[in-house]
Design a protein around this motif. Structure first.
Motif, mmCIF file in Angstrom:
data_model
loop_
_atom_site.group_PDB
_atom_site.id
_atom_site.type_symbol
_atom_site.label_atom_id
_atom_site.label_comp_id
_atom_site.label_asym_id
_atom_site.label_seq_id
_atom_site.Cartn_x
_atom_site.Cartn_y
_atom_site.Cartn_z
ATOM 1 N N HIS A 227 9.344 6.224 12.245
ATOM 2 C CA HIS A 227 10.666 6.714 12.640
ATOM 3 C C HIS A 227 11.527 5.622 13.273
ATOM 4 C CE1 HIS A 227 9.964 10.761 11.509
ATOM 5 N NE2 HIS A 227 9.049 11.008 12.412
ATOM 6 N N ALA A 228 11.002 4.406 13.368
ATOM 7 C CA ALA A 228 11.672 3.333 14.116
ATOM 8 C C ALA A 228 13.113 3.114 13.678
ATOM 9 C CB ALA A 228 10.878 2.040 13.991
ATOM 10 N N MET A 229 13.403 3.234 12.386
ATOM 11 C CA MET A 229 14.765 2.982 11.924
ATOM 12 C C MET A 229 15.634 4.246 11.990
ATOM 13 S SD MET A 229 15.141 -0.238 10.974
ATOM 14 C CE MET A 229 16.494 -0.365 9.816
ATOM 15 N N ILE B 282 13.290 8.996 18.917
ATOM 16 C CA ILE B 282 11.942 9.567 19.027
ATOM 17 C C ILE B 282 10.949 8.478 19.435
ATOM 18 C CG2 ILE B 282 10.029 10.548 17.672
ATOM 19 C CD1 ILE B 282 12.116 12.126 16.087
ATOM 20 N N VAL B 283 11.078 7.320 18.811
ATOM 21 C CA VAL B 283 10.174 6.214 19.140
ATOM 22 C C VAL B 283 10.351 5.804 20.606
ATOM 23 C CG1 VAL B 283 9.572 3.815 18.612
ATOM 24 C CG2 VAL B 283 10.061 5.409 16.757
ATOM 25 N N ILE B 284 11.590 5.741 21.050
ATOM 26 C CA ILE B 284 11.849 5.341 22.445
ATOM 27 C C ILE B 284 11.211 6.346 23.420
ATOM 28 C CG2 ILE B 284 13.691 5.119 24.189
ATOM 29 C CD1 ILE B 284 15.393 3.865 21.833
ATOM 30 N N CYS C 279 0.827 -1.218 0.000
ATOM 31 C CA CYS C 279 0.000 0.000 0.000
ATOM 32 C C CYS C 279 0.854 1.258 0.000
ATOM 33 C CB CYS C 279 -0.933 0.016 1.204
ATOM 34 S SG CYS C 279 -0.074 0.351 2.771
ATOM 35 N N GLY C 280 2.178 1.093 0.171
ATOM 36 C CA GLY C 280 3.059 2.269 0.198
ATOM 37 C C GLY C 280 3.361 2.773 1.595
ATOM 38 N N ALA C 281 2.475 2.463 2.545
ATOM 39 C CA ALA C 281 2.655 2.780 3.960
ATOM 40 C C ALA C 281 3.140 4.213 4.175
ATOM 41 C CB ALA C 281 3.607 1.758 4.595
ATOM 42 N N THR C 282 4.003 4.410 5.157
ATOM 43 C CA THR C 282 4.472 5.756 5.493
ATOM 44 C C THR C 282 5.373 6.326 4.405
ATOM 45 O OG1 THR C 282 4.568 4.947 7.747
ATOM 46 C CG2 THR C 282 5.531 7.089 7.357
ATOM 47 N N SER C 283 6.164 5.452 3.788
ATOM 48 C CA SER C 283 7.206 5.939 2.885
ATOM 49 C C SER C 283 6.640 6.570 1.614
ATOM 50 C CB SER C 283 8.159 4.805 2.541
ATOM 51 O OG SER C 283 8.873 4.432 3.696
ATOM 52 N N ALA C 284 5.571 5.990 1.050
ATOM 53 C CA ALA C 284 5.045 6.548 -0.200
ATOM 54 C C ALA C 284 4.546 7.967 0.008
ATOM 55 C CB ALA C 284 3.942 5.657 -0.766
ATOM 56 N N ARG D 92 18.684 13.251 6.831
ATOM 57 C CA ARG D 92 19.036 12.487 5.644
ATOM 58 C C ARG D 92 18.617 11.014 5.754
ATOM 59 N NH1 ARG D 92 25.173 12.554 4.412
ATOM 60 N NH2 ARG D 92 24.788 14.782 4.438
ATOM 61 N N ASN D 93 18.788 10.434 6.934
ATOM 62 C CA ASN D 93 18.464 9.012 7.079
ATOM 63 C C ASN D 93 16.968 8.725 6.924
ATOM 64 O OD1 ASN D 93 21.132 8.538 7.395
ATOM 65 N ND2 ASN D 93 21.021 7.822 9.528
ATOM 66 N N SER D 94 16.144 9.695 7.332
ATOM 67 C CA SER D 94 14.695 9.497 7.172
ATOM 68 C C SER D 94 14.332 9.433 5.685
ATOM 69 C CB SER D 94 13.913 10.634 7.826
ATOM 70 O OG SER D 94 14.131 10.636 9.211
ATOM 71 N N VAL D 95 14.907 10.350 4.905
ATOM 72 C CA VAL D 95 14.627 10.367 3.467
ATOM 73 C C VAL D 95 15.189 9.098 2.813
ATOM 74 C CG1 VAL D 95 14.971 11.622 1.300
ATOM 75 C CG2 VAL D 95 14.568 12.886 3.412
ATOM 76 N N LYS D 96 16.396 8.700 3.256
ATOM 77 C CA LYS D 96 16.993 7.475 2.704
ATOM 78 C C LYS D 96 16.142 6.259 3.015
ATOM 79 C CE LYS D 96 21.820 8.271 1.946
ATOM 80 N NZ LYS D 96 23.149 8.261 2.501
ATOM 81 N N PHE D 97 15.637 6.205 4.240
ATOM 82 C CA PHE D 97 14.801 5.060 4.612
ATOM 83 C C PHE D 97 13.600 4.952 3.670
ATOM 84 C CE2 PHE D 97 11.122 3.239 6.763
ATOM 85 C CZ PHE D 97 11.630 1.992 7.115
ATOM 86 N N ASN D 98 12.926 6.091 3.439
ATOM 87 C CA ASN D 98 11.751 6.054 2.564
ATOM 88 C C ASN D 98 12.124 5.648 1.142
ATOM 89 O OD1 ASN D 98 10.018 6.845 4.629
ATOM 90 N ND2 ASN D 98 10.425 9.013 4.262
#
Lengths: 291, 186
Positions: free
Chosen positions: A202-204, A209-211, A49-54, B112-118
């Protein structure tokens, strides 16, 4: 097939998480829905579905990816159930975007080379169980009430917001999970953090922030008197299960609500699903003689 | 630019607001700075500007400052702001739109890492039609050099058999076409 049976037949959109790290949600959702007489037909050829990244990269992409799945499901004429809160949210946003704007629909028809016309729509799994099946039917199947289990129901963001697009009646205080927990004999405690954010995608890249957010949720759950979280979202479950720090307090187990329903319905498979959790729920369940 | 009086002169882009509107952002100029979006934002503690400030900056045309901000990348899309805005500004959608424009214009992102992740997420979906978590995590770590972050969590996931190679989806060729049509290169 009569209309009552047709009413309880759905197209199933598991989404990517349920086919990997949240496999226990897939298994428990299918088992519980099956027991409730709901028939599921997995959408053939479904894709992400693309989730957060799309939606972080391209608005058009964030509509086109779920649009493809809506178009794939429509010919069967069955409403879609999407247990993943994120998939549900993205499918709903795509539906409402194309149905409220013919230009958007034309753009998607061209890009996806398939078409969706609004004959079916997407439901989340709480809607299916509470509205279509009914709490009474759930109660009738309880053989082992979860007496003594104190939980907080954690809905997260994506089942609740944005209410205009999702049609949520009470985005600040949803009650479906609380009602289902009561139906299976658990005590769902009131707290003010039902729909607060866990940090989501934001987990990765920004796990700090997640913590921060997860530890706050944990602290507030303990203050409410809870010994566990109940969720209906794989992203919430993963973040809560993996990111609670032990420095400032105990780590609470994080259940998918379908796992607890399965336990109350006496399903033996539940223990296998629960063994996949990072924070082991077994000490708590044994203490309460639930398993 | 700072003048002797201490007043900052901003390089405003008056077309920025119009550009946002043409991309579907509605009601932007109705903002009355009530700050409900800022005080309700769960990620505000990590941002350099609150969502309320970003909306004001957008109206003023402070494109460069917005593109250089952490805020647009740290929005978690929880939609609390959108839900609470009394003027019906879709703040979360506005954040997404500005993030998209910044990526499109090749702006070096503050996160930068957020954009890279996506971007890596989309590479995996493009190749397989669905997310494959081991590939996503592996590629992300290689591209960002964050090999040793979250080692403990990774080990936990392996021990609990949470890491699975899910198969390619049948519709991945269609997904590739869709992604290639709409994605901006970063």
């Amino acid at each position: 097939m009569n209309s009552v049976e047709e009413h309880k037949k759905f197209a199933y959109y598991p989404g990517c998480s349920l086919k990997s790290s949240a496999a226990e949600y897939d298994h428990s959702a299918k088992a519980v829905l099956g027991k409730l007489g709901v028939e599921l037909v997995e959408i053939p050829g479904w894709t992400c579905c693309g989730a957060t990244s799309a939606h972080s990269l391209s608005h058009d992409l964030s509509i086109a990816l779920p649009y493809r799945n809506l178009a794939l499901a429509e010919p069967a004429g069955l409403d879609i159930v999407a247990p993943c809160a994120s998939c549900y949210n993205r499918l709903k946003v795509a539906e409402s975007t194309v149905l409220s704007d013919p230009a958007e629909k034309d753009k998607m028809d061209q890009a996806v080379e398939r078409s969706y016309g609004g004959k079916i729509s997407t439901l989340n799994i709480l809607e299916v169980i509470v509205d279509r099946v009914g709490i009474d039917s759930v109660m009738r199947l309880v053989v082992k009430p979860l007496s003594g289990l104190k939980v907080v129901s954690y809905y997260g963001c994506l089942l609740a917001r944005p209410p205009k697009l999702l049609g949520t009646s009470n985005p600040d205080n949803p009650v479906e999970l609380d009602d289902l927990m009561a139906a299976v004999g658990a005590e769902s405690l009131f707290w003010s953090y039902k729909t607060d954010c866990c940090g989501a995608g934001h987990a990765m890249a920004r796990s700090d922030i997640v913590i921060t957010l997860v530890d706050k949720l944990r602290d507030m759950a303990i203050e409410a008197g809870a010994e566990a979280f109940v969720t209906a979202c794989p992203m919430c479950q993963t973040n809560l299960d993996m990111r609670q720090t032990s420095a400032s307090g105990e780590r609470l187990p994080v259940f998918f609500f379908t796992e607890l329903m399965a336990l109350a319905m006496g399903m033996k498979e539940a223990e296998g699903w629960l063994s996949k959790h990072i924070v082991s729920p077994f000490p708590l369940l044994k203490k309460l003689n639930i398993i | 630019m700072h003048s002797k009086s201490g007043i900052t002169n901003i390089e405003a882009d008056p077309a920025f607001k119009t550009e946002l509107e043409s991309r579907g952002v509605r009601n932007l100029t109705k903002c009355m700075q009530c700050m409900r979006c800022g005080v309700g934002c769960p990620v505000a503690h990590a941002m350099d500007f609150t969502p309320t400030q970003i909306i004001r900056m957008a109206i003023l045309g402070m494109k460069e400052e917005i593109f250089a901000s952490k805020t647009i990348h740290l929005c978690s899309a929880c939609n609390t702001c959108t839900t609470r805005c009394p003027m019906e500004i879709d703040v979360a959608r506005t954040m997404d739109t500005m993030k998209e424009m910044s990526v499109e214009s090749g702006f070096e992102p503050a996160e930068r890492n957020s954009v890279k992740f996506n971007d890596i997420f989309m590479n995996v979906v493009r190749a397989r039609g669905r997310v494959n978590e081991p590939l996503l995590f592996g590629h992300y770590k290689m591209k960002t050099g964050t090999y040793f972050d979250d080692m403990e969590i990774g080990m936990d996931m392996i021990k609990k058999r949470k890491i699975k190679f899910s198969p390619k989806a049948a519709g991945r060729d269609e997904v590739r076409k869709i992604i290639d049509r709409f994605r901006h290169k970063i």
